[in-house]
Design a protein around this motif. Structure first.
Motif, PDB file in Angstrom:
ATOM      1  N   SER A 174      40.309  35.384  47.344  1.00 53.40           N
ATOM      2  CA  SER A 174      39.847  34.513  46.423  1.00 53.40           C
ATOM      3  C   SER A 174      39.559  35.456  45.215  1.00 53.40           C
ATOM      4  CB  SER A 174      38.485  33.851  46.916  1.00 53.40           C
ATOM      5  OG  SER A 174      37.499  34.743  47.361  1.00 53.40           O
ATOM      6  N   LEU A 180      40.831  34.931  41.466  1.00 50.99           N
ATOM      7  CA  LEU A 180      40.181  34.685  40.416  1.00 50.99           C
ATOM      8  C   LEU A 180      40.413  35.885  39.281  1.00 50.99           C
ATOM      9  CD1 LEU A 180      36.725  33.838  42.369  1.00 50.99           C
ATOM     10  CD2 LEU A 180      37.992  32.420  40.642  1.00 50.99           C
ATOM     11  N   PHE A 223      40.887  28.085  42.845  1.00 47.93           N
ATOM     12  CA  PHE A 223      41.223  29.394  42.286  1.00 47.93           C
ATOM     13  C   PHE A 223      42.884  29.585  42.502  1.00 47.93           C
ATOM     14  CE2 PHE A 223      39.299  30.346  46.485  1.00 47.93           C
ATOM     15  CZ  PHE A 223      40.237  30.733  47.216  1.00 47.93           C
ATOM     16  N   SER A 277      35.641  37.327  40.154  1.00 48.12           N
ATOM     17  CA  SER A 277      36.694  38.057  39.607  1.00 48.12           C
ATOM     18  C   SER A 277      36.550  39.540  39.073  1.00 48.12           C
ATOM     19  CB  SER A 277      37.112  37.415  38.261  1.00 48.12           C
ATOM     20  OG  SER A 277      35.799  37.730  37.386  1.00 48.12           O
TER      21      SER A 277
END
Lengths: 301, 301
Positions: free
Chosen positions: A16, A20, A49, A135
């Motif tokens: 993830s 991101l 995402f 991120s």
């Protein structure tokens, strides 16, 4: 950015965070994802995402980069299912915390002619699952690549560029050496933290609420490590057994030397030892791998 | 706030944080301080958090609260010098991380009729010295008092009020029990961290720069603990020898059980163990003794 369509097999913290980071920096790139767990797929869909698929085949069939982001022990099955569906020209990589055993596993399954670039981004938190990603996880962190003699140089170069474009610094290393380095900087510290937390949790002379209330005196720093994903860590120790046991053996010898110094009340030995370890901390701060902030970065509480 | 003039013997992290917290909350209170080291006195004068004296006598002679803030091993000498100069009606307290041995030491020296309230604020950082202090160090943290049968209830009550007025929560406990609790939550974790950092620092198969660069994978959390004041820790282990050795003995047994599980590749044992330790982490966050922030509170880097 040398890729146009990145497929993520596994949708945990690392996957993830990759998604991101990609969306923030390269919104034009297509990102597909798959997880064996329906619950995880649902969560990932909700966060949004990436484009979540219900089969490995649909997830990987058009990708030019496939990253295996499942725990090391699940990589074999994942690769076996993905193998027949890989596109021509694809590069396969992974994010496993151990490299020698992963290379052995993947190389026996991956179709001939498809390059595999073993990779390990050294970044993470105590949290796991698709909702744990963010991120900036890889900003300034290292990503180690451990290509073998079979890995095409061009594929390694592309994966290097990929990680650099997400903010990481990339280093190439022999897989066995990687496993030894990580057993010192990661696997042994985690096992020791698991152990200490286990001991405190069942030491009957001190209540659990006492352990918890007075944890700020040092113990809580161990609990961060000991809260990491149990399945991931189970697989790491089993797949990097020899290096882990080597460091733990050295650790035990050294612990006995310090215990003996306490028993003998050898002030000089203890003080010199602690002065030496203090210096290591400074080097880590100088290397930009931690912050010297007051109160362990917790002054905001 | 039951005191009007607080004298701090020792001007390190804890003393300077007490002074800064007092000045912020009770600007009318007089604060005097002393350190054996001229360098430390100079630094403290420059920062200006208290009135710095060059002799113990001048520092304590008019105070109604004297707090001994030196390492445990230096308390005997400090108390011996201060004893003849203590004012009538003064309360003496300390901030030592071990309590039984401190009580024994102080009780043999303190003049008859002057109350001693043993205290231990459970707060600290990896930094030491007068420049390391900050006013919010004790906010929401615990301070443990270990009064004995000789300690007047009134004096204990005043010291309790003192710490609460600096933002701490106060708990009373038997001194021996305190020493056992702290050996679990603080002393053993520190010794283990010192050991692990020592091992990594001299493991010849992995270079120092590799250890430092890849420390974000877990090792750096140990280096925070292993960077704490060497003299303070030397004194803690020597003065809480029995409790420290007891916990370290339990730790070694448990570490061997986990090592053996890795050797046997006992997945089930490892996973269950790691699931149990993960739960301890949650309890600490729920108890407000740590934050669940991403990336170990380092996302600002």
């Amino acid at each position: 950015m040398p890729f146009k369509h990145v497929a993520l097999l596994g949708l945990g913290l690392i996957a993830s965070s990759i998604a991101l980071a990609l969306r923030e920096r390269f919104p034009e790139i297509k990102i597909t994802g798959f997880s064996r767990s329906e619950k995880t797929r649902k969560k990932a869909k909700k966060i949004g995402f990436c484009q979540v698929h219900d089969t490995v085949a649909n997830c990987v069939s058009e990708a030019d980069l496939v990253i295996i982001c499942v725990p090391v022990g699940a990589m074999k099955d994942t690769m076996r299912i993905a193998a027949p569906h890989l596109a021509k020209g694809v590069v396969v990589s992974d994010v496993g915390s151990v490299k020698s055993s992963v290379i052995k596993t993947i190389n026996t399954i991956i179709p001939k002619g498809i390059p595999f670039v073993p990779a390990h981004p050294i970044a993470g938190t105590e949290n796991s699952g698709p909702e744990a990603g963010f991120s900036t996880l890889f900003n300034g962190r290292w990503c180690i690549l451990t290509p073998t003699t079979q890995t095409p140089i061009e594929a390694t170069k592309k994966v290097k560029e990929f990680w650099e474009s997400l903010g990481a610094q990339v280093k190439e290393m022999d897989a066995n050496h990687h496993d030894l380095v990580l057993s010192v900087t990661s696997h042994a510290p985690h096992l020791i933290a698991f152990t200490m937390v286990g001991v405190a949790d069942e030491f009957s002379k001190v209540t659990k609420s006492e352990v918890i209330n007075y944890s700020a005196a040092g113990f809580r720093d161990f609990t961060r490590l000991a809260a990491s994903d149990p399945i991931m860590w189970r697989d790491i120790f089993i797949n990097n057994k020899d290096a882990a046991l080597e460091i733990l053996g050295r650790f035990t010898e050294e612990l006995f030397a310090l215990q003996s110094a306490i028993r003998r009340k050898d002030s000089k030995f203890l003080q010199e030892y602690f002065e030496r370890t203090r210096k290591v901390r400074r080097s880590i701060i100088e290397a930009g791998q931690d912050t010297p902030k007051e109160n362990f970065g917790r002054e905001g509480r």
